[in-house]
Design a protein around this motif. Structure first.
Motif, PDB file in Angstrom:
ATOM      1  N   LEU A   1       0.828  -1.199   0.000  1.00  0.00           N
ATOM      2  CA  LEU A   1       0.000   0.000   0.000  1.00  0.00           C
ATOM      3  C   LEU A   1       0.868   1.256   0.000  1.00  0.00           C
ATOM      4  CD1 LEU A   1      -3.046   0.445  -0.015  1.00  0.00           C
ATOM      5  CD2 LEU A   1      -2.950   0.755   2.459  1.00  0.00           C
ATOM      6  N   ALA A   2       2.077   1.144   0.552  1.00  0.00           N
ATOM      7  CA  ALA A   2       2.985   2.286   0.581  1.00  0.00           C
ATOM      8  C   ALA A   2       3.366   2.748  -0.817  1.00  0.00           C
ATOM      9  CB  ALA A   2       4.246   1.938   1.377  1.00  0.00           C
ATOM     10  N   GLU A   3       3.261   1.865  -1.821  1.00  0.00           N
ATOM     11  CA  GLU A   3       3.647   2.202  -3.183  1.00  0.00           C
ATOM     12  C   GLU A   3       2.480   2.740  -4.013  1.00  0.00           C
ATOM     13  OE1 GLU A   3       5.548  -1.137  -4.978  1.00  0.00           O
ATOM     14  OE2 GLU A   3       6.840  -1.534  -3.259  1.00  0.00           O
ATOM     15  N   CYS A   4       1.282   2.828  -3.425  1.00  0.00           N
ATOM     16  CA  CYS A   4       0.080   3.217  -4.177  1.00  0.00           C
ATOM     17  C   CYS A   4      -0.223   4.706  -3.994  1.00  0.00           C
ATOM     18  CB  CYS A   4      -1.114   2.384  -3.701  1.00  0.00           C
ATOM     19  SG  CYS A   4      -0.906   0.603  -3.917  1.00  0.00           S
ATOM     20  N   ASP A   5      -1.050   5.228  -4.886  1.00  0.00           N
ATOM     21  CA  ASP A   5      -1.477   6.617  -4.755  1.00  0.00           C
ATOM     22  C   ASP A   5      -2.566   6.727  -3.690  1.00  0.00           C
ATOM     23  OD1 ASP A   5      -3.934   5.793  -5.934  1.00  0.00           O
ATOM     24  OD2 ASP A   5      -3.190   6.275  -7.939  1.00  0.00           O
ATOM     25  N   GLY A   6      -2.905   7.978  -3.350  1.00  0.00           N
ATOM     26  CA  GLY A   6      -3.858   8.209  -2.275  1.00  0.00           C
ATOM     27  C   GLY A   6      -5.216   7.591  -2.521  1.00  0.00           C
ATOM     28  N   ALA A   7      -5.694   7.642  -3.761  1.00  0.00           N
ATOM     29  CA  ALA A   7      -7.009   7.083  -4.060  1.00  0.00           C
ATOM     30  C   ALA A   7      -7.024   5.568  -3.848  1.00  0.00           C
ATOM     31  CB  ALA A   7      -7.404   7.422  -5.499  1.00  0.00           C
ATOM     32  N   THR A   8      -5.965   4.907  -4.301  1.00  0.00           N
ATOM     33  CA  THR A   8      -5.883   3.453  -4.111  1.00  0.00           C
ATOM     34  C   THR A   8      -5.760   3.111  -2.636  1.00  0.00           C
ATOM     35  OG1 THR A   8      -4.812   3.217  -6.267  1.00  0.00           O
ATOM     36  CG2 THR A   8      -4.604   1.371  -4.737  1.00  0.00           C
ATOM     37  N   GLN A   9      -4.990   3.896  -1.901  1.00  0.00           N
ATOM     38  CA  GLN A   9      -4.853   3.660  -0.468  1.00  0.00           C
ATOM     39  C   GLN A   9      -6.198   3.798   0.236  1.00  0.00           C
ATOM     40  OE1 GLN A   9      -1.857   6.545   0.532  1.00  0.00           O
ATOM     41  NE2 GLN A   9      -0.149   5.145   0.115  1.00  0.00           N
ATOM     42  N   ALA A  10      -6.963   4.821  -0.129  1.00  0.00           N
ATOM     43  CA  ALA A  10      -8.272   5.028   0.489  1.00  0.00           C
ATOM     44  C   ALA A  10      -9.200   3.858   0.191  1.00  0.00           C
ATOM     45  CB  ALA A  10      -8.876   6.345  -0.005  1.00  0.00           C
ATOM     46  N   MET A  11      -9.237   3.412  -1.071  1.00  0.00           N
ATOM     47  CA  MET A  11     -10.083   2.282  -1.451  1.00  0.00           C
ATOM     48  C   MET A  11      -9.686   1.016  -0.708  1.00  0.00           C
ATOM     49  SD  MET A  11      -9.776  -0.725  -3.377  1.00  0.00           S
ATOM     50  CE  MET A  11      -8.420  -0.372  -4.494  1.00  0.00           C
ATOM     51  N   ALA A  12      -8.378   0.745  -0.661  1.00  0.00           N
ATOM     52  CA  ALA A  12      -7.908  -0.489  -0.035  1.00  0.00           C
ATOM     53  C   ALA A  12      -8.199  -0.501   1.461  1.00  0.00           C
ATOM     54  CB  ALA A  12      -6.416  -0.660  -0.293  1.00  0.00           C
ATOM     55  N   LEU A  13      -7.960   0.638   2.134  1.00  0.00           N
ATOM     56  CA  LEU A  13      -8.222   0.682   3.568  1.00  0.00           C
ATOM     57  C   LEU A  13      -9.706   0.567   3.871  1.00  0.00           C
ATOM     58  CD1 LEU A  13      -5.715   3.354   4.926  1.00  0.00           C
ATOM     59  CD2 LEU A  13      -5.594   0.878   5.104  1.00  0.00           C
ATOM     60  N   ASP A  14     -10.545   1.150   3.033  1.00  0.00           N
ATOM     61  CA  ASP A  14     -11.988   1.031   3.227  1.00  0.00           C
ATOM     62  C   ASP A  14     -12.404  -0.438   3.204  1.00  0.00           C
ATOM     63  OD1 ASP A  14     -14.280   2.393   3.840  1.00  0.00           O
ATOM     64  OD2 ASP A  14     -14.891   2.713   1.769  1.00  0.00           O
ATOM     65  N   ARG A  15     -11.856  -1.197   2.234  1.00  0.00           N
ATOM     66  CA  ARG A  15     -12.163  -2.627   2.149  1.00  0.00           C
ATOM     67  C   ARG A  15     -11.548  -3.400   3.315  1.00  0.00           C
ATOM     68  NH1 ARG A  15     -12.027  -4.585  -4.190  1.00  0.00           N
ATOM     69  NH2 ARG A  15     -13.424  -2.962  -4.993  1.00  0.00           N
ATOM     70  N   LEU A  16     -10.326  -3.021   3.673  1.00  0.00           N
ATOM     71  CA  LEU A  16      -9.665  -3.722   4.770  1.00  0.00           C
ATOM     72  C   LEU A  16     -10.426  -3.535   6.075  1.00  0.00           C
ATOM     73  CD1 LEU A  16      -7.298  -5.268   6.022  1.00  0.00           C
ATOM     74  CD2 LEU A  16      -6.079  -3.085   6.205  1.00  0.00           C
ATOM     75  N   PHE A  17     -10.875  -2.308   6.367  1.00  0.00           N
ATOM     76  CA  PHE A  17     -11.572  -2.060   7.621  1.00  0.00           C
ATOM     77  C   PHE A  17     -12.904  -2.796   7.671  1.00  0.00           C
ATOM     78  CE2 PHE A  17      -9.156   2.184   7.728  1.00  0.00           C
ATOM     79  CZ  PHE A  17      -8.077   1.563   8.331  1.00  0.00           C
ATOM     80  N   ASP A  18     -13.518  -3.015   6.516  1.00  0.00           N
ATOM     81  CA  ASP A  18     -14.713  -3.863   6.490  1.00  0.00           C
ATOM     82  C   ASP A  18     -14.395  -5.246   7.045  1.00  0.00           C
ATOM     83  OD1 ASP A  18     -16.829  -2.338   5.605  1.00  0.00           O
ATOM     84  OD2 ASP A  18     -16.422  -2.679   3.484  1.00  0.00           O
ATOM     85  N   ARG A  19     -13.259  -5.808   6.585  1.00  0.00           N
ATOM     86  CA  ARG A  19     -12.887  -7.166   6.975  1.00  0.00           C
ATOM     87  C   ARG A  19     -12.503  -7.239   8.454  1.00  0.00           C
ATOM     88  NH1 ARG A  19     -11.184 -10.398   2.790  1.00  0.00           N
ATOM     89  NH2 ARG A  19     -11.259 -12.052   4.361  1.00  0.00           N
ATOM     90  N   VAL A  20     -11.611  -6.331   8.878  1.00  0.00           N
ATOM     91  CA  VAL A  20     -11.125  -6.441  10.253  1.00  0.00           C
ATOM     92  C   VAL A  20     -12.211  -6.104  11.267  1.00  0.00           C
ATOM     93  CG1 VAL A  20      -8.736  -6.024   9.600  1.00  0.00           C
ATOM     94  CG2 VAL A  20     -10.175  -4.090  10.236  1.00  0.00           C
TER      95      VAL A  20
END
Length: 715
Positions: A457-476
């Protein structure tokens, strides 16, 4: 052709000089360049690499020993081998200790200057990419031909560790460099824009091998660029040439095998007057092991003086073997062997026990695995993370050697594997697939899926980071944080225990360091123009009435424990996985994960941990200026963090900020010993920014209003 022991040899009109260093000491029967490989001499076959580019080449320069030139009539024979290509022969009066020294002395003696390619004579290469890079990147001072190590024997190679830009960070001989990055073999073909300067540096610095020179370049901040090649034919270094001539017996390993009770029926008192009883299958099994390439050594407690009679007895039984070792004690036998640096995951010592008189017919000895390390990933402080190729499988191995603090290494990595197993059961697909683990006397490691299509995630842009974290927080939130405790007393106990075990020991241990002591104890320091209390004073404020309750965990739960952007992997289709958790079996503060997310967003550790220029300027022990300023986080990313963690913690946005800053500050304090291994500057920056974040959070908790300073930068 010229036999040029003296005289200049520059390259006119910008053409290249090709230098072949052939001044090794291992020549006996004939000059090495005239050895035959594939029906041609090495001289002739290696020149095939350059024939498509002769129009770009001024001349060849062969550097040889004077004694070889005379003994083997090299000048005349070279002219016969390559009559159509101009060459000079440079004679050295004494042997050298490596190819870099050979080239340096030859260049200095012959006056070679300008652009040059230095190349060994034991390979034929497709150099089209090499010459293309030379033509298109004319400012590049050096290029190094690299080769994939997949399937290669590491002990035959110089090994380069390259970064994302193919720059060589470190080079080693016959073992993996310690640096993190991708690993390649160094073929032995190098381009230098200014060969005279290279020679001067090698002579002045005593660089005998080119790996020494490349490490010198990396150390001064001007690393050489690597260029992987994909087509090559290798026909022998000095060892391989010897093997072509001598063809000695090569063993794949050694088997030490007991005799009495293992190969033949045990007798308390051996009786050589009658033939012993051979256990079924013993003879056949030994023959099969020898056919597989093993050296068989028979071991026995029988007396040394009886060894001739024992050998005669074994001959009569047609028992095959290579050696006998007699006169050993009959008790426990311990086999000790070293782990080879060029075969770091090939087990070098194993043991097998069989019941007395059972025999060895049913034993199956697996051939040693020989996995290849392709890359070392950036990782934490206690274990190394490697990309491994074994057969047709590519996977990630996390490893720790058992030659250090077991609680800081082996136990932590083993617990991490158990946590991965637990997470895989709680949330299907959240972590990579787990393959296996191994625990032996030398090391502990586990293997897991290589996420080849995922990126950090450190290598991604802000939009990708936001999308990925949104999905991750759903799971956790649904699969992990649902296992929770809201007991306020348990939360306070956890918090105070955390400070007592994780933070206060750091204050005592680090206070012995002069540069860090003012930040830990005393009145405090000035950081970027604002006075900050020392860490001990800040922690005293935490215990003030009302402050502690504000900073206590709201819930205890199953947590990741190290939820930084380095440990979150995302695929283009949005699939998210987590790696490298630091969770315990017990419930912990959910804010630990929030603090780690803040570490990536607001401290931007993934960036500053790689900075080589000074992070801090210190005018006196109590005045520090921070040179690294994190960039403002992406607005969409901040919105996701605030929205999701307000829901997870069931609190307002300003409490999320306060909690995130406080636990980030604790994380930064805990990492100081790790950053101190990099430099005092890195440790000072981690501790300084940790104080800033802790101070902000404690101030907010004290006055119950928004922070007085913006969170747009760490300090």
């Amino acid at each position: 052709m010229s036999d040029a022991s003296n005289g200049p040899a520059g390259s006119p009109h910008g053409k290249l000089t090709i230098i072949f260093p052939v001044a090794g000491r291992d020549t006996d029967a004939d000059f090495r360049g005239f050895e035959i490989a594939g029906g041609e001499t090495l001289i002739h076959r290696s020149l095939r690499s350059f024939r498509p580019f002769l129009h770009l080449i001024d001349k060849l320069v062969y550097i040889v020993l004077d004694e070889h030139a005379q003994r083997f009539d090299i000048a005349r024979r070279l002219a016969q081998q390559i009559p159509d290509v101009p060459f000079d022969l440079v004679r050295l009066s004494s042997p050298t200790s490596g190819p870099a020294e050979t080239v340096a002395r030859g260049v200095a003696k012959h006056g070679v200057s300008g652009k040059a390619i230095v190349c060994d004579i034991d390979h034929r290469l497709d150099l089209a990419p090499f010459f293309h890079a030379i033509a298109t990147e004319q400012d590049e001072p050096s290029l190094v031909a690299l080769w994939s190590l997949a399937g290669e024997d590491l002990k035959r190679w110089s090994v380069a560790c390259v970064d994302r830009d193919e720059m060589i960070e470190e080079a080693c001989e016959r073992q993996l460099p310690a640096a993190a990055g991708r690993f390649f073999g160094i073929i032995g073909c190098y381009y230098f824009r200014d060969i005279e300067s290279v020679a001067d540096i090698c002579l002045e610095g005593g660089h005998r091998r080119f790996s020494d020179y490349f490490n010198f370049l990396a150390a001064r901040g001007t690393p050489a660029r690597g260029l992987p090649l994909v087509k090559a034919e290798f026909f022998g270094d000095a060892e391989r040439i010897r093997l072509l001539k001598e063809e000695p017996k090569k063993f794949s390993g050694t088997i030490f095998c007991d005799i009495d009770g293992t190969l033949i029926v045990h007798e308390d008192e051996p009786d050589y007057s009658r033939p012993p009883k051979l256990l079924p299958g013993s003879r056949e099994k030994l023959r099969s092991w020898i056919a597989e390439g093993y050296c068989v050594v028979l071991c026995t407690a029988r007396r040394k003086e009886d060894e001739p009679r024992l050998a005669e007895m074994l001959r009569e039984l047609n028992v095959p073997y290579h050696q006998i070792v007699s006169g050993l004690p009959s008790g426990v036998r311990v086999l000790i062997n070293d782990r080879k640096p060029y075969a770091m995951f090939t087990t070098q010592a194993t043991s097998v026990e069989v019941a007395r008189n059972q025999g060895i017919a049913s034993l199956e000895i697996e051939p040693p695995r020989q996995p290849m390390v392709l890359r070392r990933f950036e990782g934490g402080s206690f274990a190394e993370t490697l990309l491994i190729e074994e057969g047709d499988r590519t996977f990630v191995r996390k490893r720790v050697a058992k030659d250090c603090n077991l609680s800081a290494g082996y136990h932590r990595l083993r617990d991490q594997f158990r946590t991965l197993e637990r997470f895989s059961q709680l949330s299907a697909g959240l972590v990579p697939a787990l393959y296996s683990e191994e625990n032996n006397s030398h090391e502990y490691f586990y293997d897991m899926q290589f996420l080849s299509e995922h990126v950090q995630l450190a290598e991604c842009d802000g939009a990708t980071q936001a999308m990925a974290l949104d999905r991750l927080f759903d799971r956790v939130q649904s699969d992990l944080y649902c296992h929770r405790s809201n007991n306020a007393g348990a939360a306070e106990d956890w918090f105070l225990r955390h400070l007592q075990s994780k933070i206060y020991p750091k204050i005592e241990a680090l206070s012995a360091h002069d540069a860090l002591r003012p930040l830990l104890k005393g009145d405090g320091v000035e950081i970027d123009g604002e006075w900050q209390p020392a860490l001990a004073g800040l922690l005293a404020q935490v215990r003030q009435e009302g402050v502690l309750q504000k900073l206590l965990p709201r819930i205890l739960s199953l947590v990741h424990g190290d939820l930084t952007f380095q440990n979150v992997m995302v695929r283009p289709d949005g699939d998210v996985k987590v790696i490298d958790m630091e969770a315990q079996d017990t419930l912990e503060a959910i804010e630990l994960d929030l603090g780690k997310i803040f570490q990536s967003i607001h401290s931007q550790y993934e960036t500053w941990s790689q900075v080589r220029t000074p992070l801090c300027t210190r005018t006196n022990p109590a005045k520090i200026a921070l040179n690294f300023a994190p960039v403002p986080p992406d607005a969409a990313l901040l919105d996701v963090i605030q929205r999701r963690w307000s829901a997870i913690l069931d609190c307002p946005d300003d409490v999320v900020d306060m909690k995130g800053q406080f636990y980030l500050g604790l994380h930064l304090v805990r990492m100081v010993p790790f950053r101190l291994k990099t430099s005092v500057d890195h440790a000072l920056y981690a501790l300084s920014t940790g104080l800033v974040f802790l101070s902000r959070a404690i101030e907010t908790a004290s006055i119950r209003r928004a922070p007085r300073r913006s969170i747009k930068r760490a300090a």
